[in-house]
Design a protein around this motif. Structure first.
Motif, PDB file in Angstrom:
ATOM      1  N   ARG A   1       8.178 -13.225  28.199  1.00 47.13           N
ATOM      2  CA  ARG A   1       8.168 -14.366  28.575  1.00 47.13           C
ATOM      3  C   ARG A   1       7.102 -15.568  28.945  1.00 47.13           C
ATOM      4  N   VAL A   2       6.141 -14.732  29.646  1.00 43.77           N
ATOM      5  CA  VAL A   2       4.704 -15.050  30.379  1.00 43.77           C
ATOM      6  C   VAL A   2       3.875 -15.564  28.830  1.00 43.77           C
ATOM      7  N   ASN A   3       4.527 -15.140  27.711  1.00 46.39           N
ATOM      8  CA  ASN A   3       3.430 -15.828  26.851  1.00 46.39           C
ATOM      9  C   ASN A   3       3.624 -17.421  26.885  1.00 46.39           C
ATOM     10  N   ALA A   4       5.077 -17.201  26.270  1.00 42.81           N
ATOM     11  CA  ALA A   4       5.908 -18.723  25.919  1.00 42.81           C
ATOM     12  C   ALA A   4       5.863 -19.519  26.839  1.00 42.81           C
ATOM     13  N   GLU A   5       5.747 -18.947  28.465  1.00 47.46           N
ATOM     14  CA  GLU A   5       5.489 -19.817  29.585  1.00 47.46           C
ATOM     15  C   GLU A   5       4.583 -20.877  29.609  1.00 47.46           C
ATOM     16  N   ARG A   6       3.096 -20.128  29.410  1.00 56.53           N
ATOM     17  CA  ARG A   6       1.795 -20.396  28.679  1.00 56.53           C
ATOM     18  C   ARG A   6       1.270 -21.744  27.952  1.00 56.53           C
ATOM     19  N   ALA A   7       2.326 -21.241  27.044  1.00 52.96           N
ATOM     20  CA  ALA A   7       2.259 -21.840  25.283  1.00 52.96           C
ATOM     21  C   ALA A   7       2.670 -23.542  25.818  1.00 52.96           C
ATOM     22  N   VAL A   8       3.735 -23.758  26.783  1.00 55.42           N
ATOM     23  CA  VAL A   8       4.413 -24.384  27.349  1.00 55.42           C
ATOM     24  C   VAL A   8       3.592 -25.701  27.900  1.00 55.42           C
ATOM     25  N   ARG A   9       2.999 -25.203  29.075  1.00 58.04           N
ATOM     26  CA  ARG A   9       2.759 -24.976  29.765  1.00 58.04           C
ATOM     27  C   ARG A   9       1.454 -26.070  29.980  1.00 58.04           C
ATOM     28  N   PHE A  10       0.247 -25.261  28.444  1.00 55.15           N
ATOM     29  CA  PHE A  10      -0.393 -26.027  27.855  1.00 55.15           C
ATOM     30  C   PHE A  10      -0.457 -26.612  26.894  1.00 55.15           C
ATOM     31  N   ALA A  11       0.089 -26.801  26.488  1.00 57.06           N
ATOM     32  CA  ALA A  11       0.997 -27.575  25.332  1.00 57.06           C
ATOM     33  C   ALA A  11       0.225 -29.197  25.299  1.00 57.06           C
TER      34      ALA A  11
ATOM     35  N   PRO B   1      11.863 -13.177  19.943  1.00 54.12           N
ATOM     36  CA  PRO B   1      12.412 -11.688  19.663  1.00 54.12           C
ATOM     37  C   PRO B   1      12.406 -10.532  20.430  1.00 54.12           C
ATOM     38  N   SER B   2      12.980  -9.800  20.035  1.00 57.92           N
ATOM     39  CA  SER B   2      13.276  -8.381  21.142  1.00 57.92           C
ATOM     40  C   SER B   2      11.999  -7.226  19.844  1.00 57.92           C
ATOM     41  N   THR B   3      11.601  -7.887  19.278  1.00 54.61           N
ATOM     42  CA  THR B   3      11.226  -6.294  18.738  1.00 54.61           C
ATOM     43  C   THR B   3       9.779  -6.059  18.831  1.00 54.61           C
ATOM     44  N   PRO B   4      10.221  -4.471  19.085  1.00 53.09           N
ATOM     45  CA  PRO B   4       9.273  -3.458  19.403  1.00 53.09           C
ATOM     46  C   PRO B   4       7.964  -3.631  19.749  1.00 53.09           C
ATOM     47  N   GLY B   5       6.959  -3.834  20.869  1.00 55.75           N
ATOM     48  CA  GLY B   5       5.696  -3.931  21.005  1.00 55.75           C
ATOM     49  C   GLY B   5       5.303  -5.436  20.257  1.00 55.75           C
ATOM     50  N   LEU B   6       5.792  -6.460  20.507  1.00 57.26           N
ATOM     51  CA  LEU B   6       5.809  -7.832  20.115  1.00 57.26           C
ATOM     52  C   LEU B   6       5.402  -8.394  21.935  1.00 57.26           C
ATOM     53  N   ALA B   7       3.849  -9.272  21.334  1.00 57.85           N
ATOM     54  CA  ALA B   7       3.763  -9.668  23.069  1.00 57.85           C
ATOM     55  C   ALA B   7       4.119 -10.885  23.294  1.00 57.85           C
ATOM     56  N   LEU B   8       3.817 -11.666  22.088  1.00 59.59           N
ATOM     57  CA  LEU B   8       3.510 -12.766  21.763  1.00 59.59           C
ATOM     58  C   LEU B   8       5.564 -13.402  21.398  1.00 59.59           C
ATOM     59  N   ASP B   9       5.469 -14.652  21.685  1.00 64.61           N
ATOM     60  CA  ASP B   9       6.977 -15.351  21.499  1.00 64.61           C
ATOM     61  C   ASP B   9       6.275 -16.376  19.826  1.00 64.61           C
ATOM     62  N   PRO B  10       6.760 -15.767  18.813  1.00 67.43           N
ATOM     63  CA  PRO B  10       6.132 -16.648  17.627  1.00 67.43           C
ATOM     64  C   PRO B  10       7.617 -18.087  17.799  1.00 67.43           C
TER      65      PRO B  10
ATOM     66  N   LEU C   1       7.919 -23.837  17.594  1.00 69.52           N
ATOM     67  CA  LEU C   1       8.434 -24.785  17.965  1.00 69.52           C
ATOM     68  C   LEU C   1       7.837 -26.211  18.333  1.00 69.52           C
ATOM     69  N   LEU C   2       6.340 -25.401  19.631  1.00 69.25           N
ATOM     70  CA  LEU C   2       5.592 -26.350  19.874  1.00 69.25           C
ATOM     71  C   LEU C   2       4.755 -27.003  18.882  1.00 69.25           C
ATOM     72  N   GLN C   3       4.607 -26.321  18.012  1.00 69.32           N
ATOM     73  CA  GLN C   3       4.120 -26.790  16.909  1.00 69.32           C
ATOM     74  C   GLN C   3       4.625 -27.935  16.107  1.00 69.32           C
ATOM     75  N   VAL C   4       6.050 -27.983  15.339  1.00 72.67           N
ATOM     76  CA  VAL C   4       6.337 -28.821  14.977  1.00 72.67           C
ATOM     77  C   VAL C   4       6.535 -30.403  15.988  1.00 72.67           C
TER      78      VAL C   4
END
Length: 281
Positions: free
Chosen positions: A129-139, A69-78, A83-86
């Motif tokens: 995007r960096v947050n999303a990459e790290r979540a994917v790599r360590f999933a 999401p392009s929400t201002p101030g958001l540093a994570l990728d929910p 997706l990874l949780q499911v």
């Protein structure tokens, strides 16, 4: 992009390869169009995690191209987190390919950039995007990350510089200009599919063509091809007040992406090695 990748895969029933394609969509009006291409639609919304449970255990290979999401101030990728949780609820897919962005590197001052370079995002978009990459790599699953620059294609909405040239939008003067990277949408789709089968575990790939052009030169090239006036050149100091903030952010980062892994590990032969060839299509 998902439908381009689907054309490359050639769904079961048309190819006889036994590859069944499923696509997550939150738009019910797209279901018939997906089915007409041999793709089974799955209704779900990455912004509503409760709608994603049907994805658990259903896919053996997952292509994840949804932006944060392009929400201002958001540093994570929910969305990636949901997706990874499911996917963890049942048997994990054999491979996951995540489409990230070259913006994770920030400004590299025109240097050549290899996949081993440390990330240094300078925007909230890059941080997410960096947050999303790290979540994917360590999933806990086999994952490949594609870092993607500017996507173009004549049949893609906003996929060529023509509209911007017609508006007469300025570009930076030569001394202030930045290197920019590109990939034709068809070559990107083929890279996504190859990564699903050939991508190494926890590996990063640059999906970029062989073009070495600064941004202003790219628009000059396009203007000459279209028979349009070349865009006006302005100094960076003037750009800060004359151009939109989003466009200015792209003009603040300069890098040249190496693509050896794309060619040697994914074994992709670029159909459009340069933007000149791609724009001539």
């Amino acid at each position: 992009m998902g439908q381009r990748a689907a054309r490359v895969l050639q769904p079961a029933g048309r190819s006889g390869r036994g590859v069944a394609l499923l696509a997550l969509t939150r738009d019910t009006s797209r279901q018939d169009a997906l089915r007409s291409k041999g793709i089974r639609p799955l209704l779900g919304d990455l912004d509503q995690p409760a709608t994603l449970r049907r994805l658990a255990g259903i896919a053996t290979r997952v292509l994840h191209l949804a932006p944060p999401p392009s929400t201002p101030g958001l540093a994570l990728d929910p969305r990636t987190m949901a997706l990874l949780q499911v996917l963890r609820l049942r048997s994990l897919p054999f491979s996951l390919v995540y489409g990230s962005t070259s913006g994770v590197y920030g400004d590299c001052q025109g240097q050549w950039v290899a996949e081993s370079r440390s990330v240094a995002p300078a925007t909230e978009r890059g941080l997410r995007r960096v947050n999303a990459e790290r979540a994917v790599r360590f999933a806990g699953l086999r994952a490949s990350i594609l870092r993607i620059p500017g996507i173009y294609a004549p049949d893609r909405e906003g996929g060529t510089p023509r509209a911007r040239l017609l508006r007469g939008t300025q570009v930076l003067q030569a001394d202030d200009d930045v290197y920019t990277n590109h990939i034709h949408a068809d070559d990107l789709a083929r890279a996504c599919v190859l990564a699903l089968w050939r991508g190494k575990a926890q590996r990063i790939y640059h999906v970029s063509d062989d073009t070495q052009l600064k941004m202003g030169d790219y628009f000059d090239l396009a203007a000459d091809l279209y028979g349009l006036p070349r865009p006006p050149r302005i100094a960076r100091e003037l750009a800060a007040t004359a151009l939109p903030a989003t466009l200015l952010s792209f003009m603040s980062e300069s890098r040249r992406m190496r693509n050896q892994r794309l060619k040697t590990e994914l074994r992709l032969a670029l159909r459009y090695p340069t933007v000149l060839q791609g724009l001539k299509e």
